[in-house]
Design an enzyme around this catalytic site. Structure first.
Site, PDB file in Angstrom:
ATOM      1  N   ASP A  67     -26.162  59.072  81.123  1.00 21.19           N
ATOM      2  CA  ASP A  67     -27.197  58.989  82.163  1.00 21.19           C
ATOM      3  C   ASP A  67     -26.860  59.923  83.315  1.00 21.19           C
ATOM      4  OD1 ASP A  67     -25.048  57.446  83.249  1.00 21.19           O
ATOM      5  OD2 ASP A  67     -25.969  55.616  82.506  1.00 21.19           O
ATOM      6  N   ASP A 136     -25.512  41.891  84.292  1.00 23.03           N
ATOM      7  CA  ASP A 136     -26.802  41.392  83.820  1.00 23.03           C
ATOM      8  C   ASP A 136     -27.101  41.832  82.388  1.00 23.03           C
ATOM      9  OD1 ASP A 136     -27.232  44.070  84.231  1.00 23.03           O
ATOM     10  OD2 ASP A 136     -28.897  43.836  85.648  1.00 23.03           O
ATOM     11  N   HIS A 138     -26.977  45.021  81.227  1.00 23.52           N
ATOM     12  CA  HIS A 138     -27.553  46.355  81.040  1.00 23.52           C
ATOM     13  C   HIS A 138     -26.538  47.314  80.426  1.00 23.52           C
ATOM     14  CE1 HIS A 138     -25.823  47.363  85.141  1.00 23.52           C
ATOM     15  NE2 HIS A 138     -25.584  48.484  84.489  1.00 23.52           N
ATOM     16  N   GLU A 143     -32.011  48.406  82.386  1.00 27.47           N
ATOM     17  CA  GLU A 143     -31.917  47.109  83.040  1.00 27.47           C
ATOM     18  C   GLU A 143     -32.627  46.040  82.204  1.00 27.47           C
ATOM     19  OE1 GLU A 143     -30.131  46.600  85.596  1.00 27.47           O
ATOM     20  OE2 GLU A 143     -29.917  48.515  86.656  1.00 27.47           O
TER      21      GLU A 143
END
Length: 261
Positions: A67, A136, A138, A143
């Protein structure tokens, strides 16, 4: 999905570095997908030590980025291209000519995303993709509720993510970009071997949801359950919420050494 529970991050880093070394022995021009953050640093350190000792030939290896920030110049010290240059390319002695990454400064970001997916395919695909995981669930910047079939695309950072990343920008959230380009979950799943490394108690819930929970977009990393060769390497703290921890220890202890991960 194979789950390997290790005593600590250093041992996990050594294990994954050895898997990379074995891959490079079989395929010297392998394309290694890498991630940023503190979690994978033991992997890069262990692999660099093997390169320095001469036990690994990395002269033909290639590196692919997971990314990148949108709008941040490539030479900015906190662009992920720069970070990977410092933490991966330079220690391994790999030049930028062997590096693949999305163009976060492109005027047409959508086209840049499609171009990166195409570049990965043209390069023959990622042989081993190293992943971290968020609290979480991800992976990359996918996400919760990201499509499990998503491709490389632009994503908007949550305010919490920008607050978390402000520490890399002199503590100033206003310096943190609002958007990133990230490989999508569908793109990530095309790698031949996925290796997720998680350490610390703060990742325990996410690891349990990834490994033992349902495959659901609310936990993007759970998509690894769909992959034919996915390995999750966790320290004792990150494994603390796994109901089948004893089973995972038993199966790995009985695995032939030659098989690797």
């Amino acid at each position: 999905m194979e789950v390997v529970i290790v005593p600590d991050a250093k041992v996990g880093g050594e294990l994954i570095a050895e898997a990379m070394a074995q891959l490079l022995e079989r395929k010297p021009d392998a394309l290694l997908g890498v991630a940023t953050g503190s979690t994978p640093l033991p992997v890069y350190k262990a692999l660099a030590a093997r390169v320095r000792s001469g036990t690994v030939d990395i002269s033909r290896a290639r590196i692919a980025q997971l990314d990148e920030y949108v709008g941040l110049p490539a030479d900015h010290p906190e662009s992920y291209r720069s970070v990977l240059g410092r933490e991966v390319l330079q220690p391994l002695g790999i030049g930028m000519e062997a590096f693949l990454g999305p163009d976060g400064t492109a005027e047409d970001v959508r086209a840049a995303c499609a171009a990166y997916d195409a570049a990965l395919a043209e390069a023959g695909g990622v042989d081993l993709q190293l992943l971290g995981i968020g609290t979480d669930g991800h992976i990359g910047f996918n996400e919760p509720c990201s499509s499990l079939a998503s491709r490389t695309r632009i994503k908007t950072l949550t305010r919490q993510t920008r607050i978390d990343n402000a520490r890399f920008f002199d503590g100033d959230i206003d310096q943190v970009p609002h958007h990133v380009i990230t490989q999508g979950i569908g793109t990530i799943l095309e790698a031949r071997h996925l290796v997720l490394l998680a350490t610390g108690e703060g990742k325990a819930d996410a690891v349990a949801a990834t490994v033992e929970g349902p495959v659901a977009a609310v936990c993007p990393a759970s998509a690894l359950q769909l992959h034919p060769h996915a390995t999750v390497v966790v320290d004792e703290a990150a494994a603390s919420k796994l109901k089948l921890a004893d089973y995972f220890r038993h199966t790995y202890a009985g695995k032939p050494d030659w098989q690797g991960i």
